[in-house]
Design a protein around this motif. Structure first.
Motif, PDB file in Angstrom:
ATOM      1  N   ALA A  94       8.871  -5.790  -7.503  1.00  0.00           N
ATOM      2  CA  ALA A  94       9.428  -5.945  -6.103  1.00  0.00           C
ATOM      3  C   ALA A  94       9.981  -4.872  -5.411  1.00  0.00           C
ATOM      4  O   ALA A  94       9.920  -4.462  -4.342  1.00  0.00           O
ATOM      5  CB  ALA A  94      10.389  -7.246  -6.158  1.00  0.00           C
ATOM      6  N   GLY A  95      10.900  -4.137  -6.219  1.00  0.00           N
ATOM      7  CA  GLY A  95      11.563  -2.877  -5.940  1.00  0.00           C
ATOM      8  C   GLY A  95      10.541  -1.984  -5.291  1.00  0.00           C
ATOM      9  O   GLY A  95      10.871  -1.243  -4.136  1.00  0.00           O
ATOM     10  N   TYR A  96       9.576  -1.697  -6.053  1.00  0.00           N
ATOM     11  CA  TYR A  96       8.757  -0.554  -5.540  1.00  0.00           C
ATOM     12  C   TYR A  96       7.655  -1.095  -4.506  1.00  0.00           C
ATOM     13  O   TYR A  96       7.359  -0.229  -3.722  1.00  0.00           O
ATOM     14  CB  TYR A  96       7.613  -0.271  -7.113  1.00  0.00           C
ATOM     15  CG  TYR A  96       8.308   0.008  -8.278  1.00  0.00           C
ATOM     16  CD1 TYR A  96       7.662  -0.280  -9.363  1.00  0.00           C
ATOM     17  CD2 TYR A  96       9.202   0.911  -8.298  1.00  0.00           C
ATOM     18  CE1 TYR A  96       8.367   0.120 -10.627  1.00  0.00           C
ATOM     19  CE2 TYR A  96       9.911   1.395  -9.395  1.00  0.00           C
ATOM     20  CZ  TYR A  96       9.415   1.067 -10.559  1.00  0.00           C
ATOM     21  OH  TYR A  96       9.830   1.308 -11.771  1.00  0.00           O
ATOM     22  N   PHE A 142       3.155   3.626  -9.189  1.00  0.00           N
ATOM     23  CA  PHE A 142       2.032   4.612  -8.896  1.00  0.00           C
ATOM     24  C   PHE A 142       1.108   3.596  -8.067  1.00  0.00           C
ATOM     25  O   PHE A 142       0.440   4.310  -6.951  1.00  0.00           O
ATOM     26  CB  PHE A 142       1.495   5.150 -10.156  1.00  0.00           C
ATOM     27  CG  PHE A 142       2.388   6.006 -10.795  1.00  0.00           C
ATOM     28  CD1 PHE A 142       3.111   5.362 -12.047  1.00  0.00           C
ATOM     29  CD2 PHE A 142       3.047   7.137 -10.720  1.00  0.00           C
ATOM     30  CE1 PHE A 142       3.995   6.072 -12.848  1.00  0.00           C
ATOM     31  CE2 PHE A 142       3.866   7.873 -11.385  1.00  0.00           C
ATOM     32  CZ  PHE A 142       4.162   7.279 -12.510  1.00  0.00           C
ATOM     33  N   GLY A 143       0.803   2.430  -8.284  1.00  0.00           N
ATOM     34  CA  GLY A 143      -0.256   1.813  -7.489  1.00  0.00           C
ATOM     35  C   GLY A 143       0.132   1.760  -6.177  1.00  0.00           C
ATOM     36  O   GLY A 143      -0.469   1.959  -5.146  1.00  0.00           O
ATOM     37  N   PHE A 144       1.451   1.410  -6.009  1.00  0.00           N
ATOM     38  CA  PHE A 144       1.869   1.093  -4.537  1.00  0.00           C
ATOM     39  C   PHE A 144       1.974   2.413  -3.722  1.00  0.00           C
ATOM     40  O   PHE A 144       1.780   2.794  -2.715  1.00  0.00           O
ATOM     41  CB  PHE A 144       3.327   0.301  -4.499  1.00  0.00           C
ATOM     42  CG  PHE A 144       3.156  -0.970  -4.581  1.00  0.00           C
ATOM     43  CD1 PHE A 144       3.947  -1.482  -5.682  1.00  0.00           C
ATOM     44  CD2 PHE A 144       2.338  -1.768  -3.772  1.00  0.00           C
ATOM     45  CE1 PHE A 144       4.026  -3.010  -5.872  1.00  0.00           C
ATOM     46  CE2 PHE A 144       2.228  -2.916  -4.294  1.00  0.00           C
ATOM     47  CZ  PHE A 144       3.136  -3.741  -5.301  1.00  0.00           C
ATOM     48  N   LEU A 145       2.443   3.692  -4.401  1.00  0.00           N
ATOM     49  CA  LEU A 145       2.450   4.957  -4.092  1.00  0.00           C
ATOM     50  C   LEU A 145       1.064   5.367  -3.667  1.00  0.00           C
ATOM     51  O   LEU A 145       0.904   6.054  -2.518  1.00  0.00           O
ATOM     52  CB  LEU A 145       3.077   5.709  -4.900  1.00  0.00           C
ATOM     53  CG  LEU A 145       3.915   6.889  -4.294  1.00  0.00           C
ATOM     54  CD1 LEU A 145       5.034   6.128  -3.791  1.00  0.00           C
ATOM     55  CD2 LEU A 145       4.834   7.747  -5.668  1.00  0.00           C
ATOM     56  N   GLY A 146       0.040   4.866  -4.443  1.00  0.00           N
ATOM     57  CA  GLY A 146      -1.355   5.303  -3.894  1.00  0.00           C
ATOM     58  C   GLY A 146      -1.770   4.569  -2.745  1.00  0.00           C
ATOM     59  O   GLY A 146      -2.347   5.183  -1.957  1.00  0.00           O
TER      60      GLY A 146
END
Lengths: 209, 181
Positions: free
Chosen positions: B106-108, A14-18
């Motif tokens: 890492a994947g995300y 969710f953080g990276f998607l933010g």
């Protein structure tokens, strides 16, 4: 799965998607603003080539939206570091909402700038409406929305969570981020006032009949 | 979905944790290059069709306005570069570590990086294409306008660069667990 599964491993998703949302939607707004105003400038430039360089203001304002998204995306993505500080699901959701706030505000600001900029540069030739008052309007819209965008997302991504046994205490981040925020706000307002003053001085006088 | 909390067997967290990080990475890399090239192609066809149409009456514009096509093409090249960088970030981890929190992260990171680059380049390509087409049409009318509209096009192409910068910063977060761990 054991009953102690807490879902914290999926928090970086969710953080990276933010961070992704912050940049992608701001870029969408910036692209719309740039393209729509650019087409208006080109159409107007065929009739009045001398006004083209002055009409680039909506394009610059739209590009600034992309930069806001870039800043927030970098702040979010460097804040996801489970080795330095444990990253709970709360932090993931906070970053997601921060990124979405920034991105969607940027998208709407960009669309507004595109439509107002396009109409402003095309119809600014009317003697009743000064070209530069309309462009000042664009700058105002952009500054206000950009301000809200950055302010909301900085506030959201700076919330921290402390676990004290069974209590969860939420604390808004320390004095550094608040000072950064107030300085940024002050500079944006000063810039807006300066800009509007400059454009007021440059108003196009209507042709004498 | 009612009444499910994080400890239940049927939440989204459980579904996400059981998807391999390599799935996310592969989708991210594919989106990085695929959607960037889509953006470049869309921009080129918008510019190219206007350019060819305007060149019927004003053939002098063709060679100068190819620069708009080059700006769109650059967007596809950004996508290729980032996809190559992302795929060098993939490492093999021992079977016991595939679902460890660090490799999930890492994947995300690779997935989000690919999405950022892909969609930022998509809108950049579109923007540059639309402006390039109006640049060709206004150049056909008045050749002093070419350089001025090109300035707007440069602002548009900066958006693709933003995507590449953030994508590369985010891909630095993609650290897989070491084999000894």
């Amino acid at each position: 799965m054991s009953s102690t599964f807490s879902g914290d491993e999926t928090a970086p998703f969710f953080g990276f998607l933010g961070a992704a949302a912050a940049l992608v939607f701001s870029c969408m707004g910036a692209a719309y603003g740039t393209a729509k105003s650019g087409v208006g400038v080109a159409s107007m430039g065929v009739m009045r080539p001398e006004l083209v360089m002055k009409s680039i203001v909506p394009v610059v304002m739209a590009g600034v939206l992309g930069i806001y998204g870039l800043i927030i995306a970098v702040i979010i993505s460097t804040g996801i570091n489970p080795k330095a500080k444990s990253y709970y699901l709360f932090d993931g959701y906070a970053h997601l909402s921060s990124g979405l706030a920034c991105g969607l505000a940027g998208l709407s600001a960009g669309m507004a700038i595109g439509i107002v900029g396009d109409a402003g540069v095309r119809y600014g030739l009317l003697p009743v409406l000064s070209l530069f008052l309309l462009i000042w309007l664009v700058a105002m819209v952009d500054t206000v929305i950009g301000l809200l965008q950055v302010k909301c997302s900085l506030l959201l991504c700076c919330k921290e969570i402390h676990l004290h046994s069974n209590l969860k205490v939420i604390k808004i981040a320390g004095p550094l981020q608040q000072r950064l925020l107030s300085q940024f706000t002050k500079h944006l307002l000063e810039f807006n006032i300066f800009f509007s003053y400059c454009f007021r001085m440059n108003c196009v006088e209507p042709e004498p009949q | 979905m009612s009444g499910s909390v994080a400890g239940d067997q049927a939440t989204w967290s459980h579904a996400l944790v059981n998807i391999s990080p390599y799935t996310f990475s592969a989708i991210g890399i594919a989106v990085a290059i695929g959607v960037s090239v889509l953006g470049a192609a869309w921009g080129i066809y918008i510019t190219g069709s206007s350019l060819i149409g305007a060149a019927i009456k004003a053939p002098r514009i063709t060679s100068k306005n190819l620069i708009s096509v080059i700006f769109c093409e650059a967007v596809a090249i950004y996508g290729v570069i980032v996809a190559i960088i992302l795929q060098t970030k993939l490492e093999s981890v021992p079977k016991s570590q595939i679902y460890a929190p660090e490799s999930l992260r890492a994947g995300y990171a690779i997935f989000a990086s690919g999405i950022i680059v892909g969609f930022a380049n998509l809108v950049c390509g579109l923007c540059v294409g639309i402006i390039g087409s109006s640049c060709a049409l206004s150049d056909a009318q008045n050749s002093s306008l070419f350089v001025k509209i090109l300035v707007i096009e440069i602002f548009g192409s900066a958006l693709g660069l933003f995507g590449v910068i953030v994508g590369i910063i985010m891909s630095a977060q993609a650290s897989w667990p070491s084999k000894a761990g």
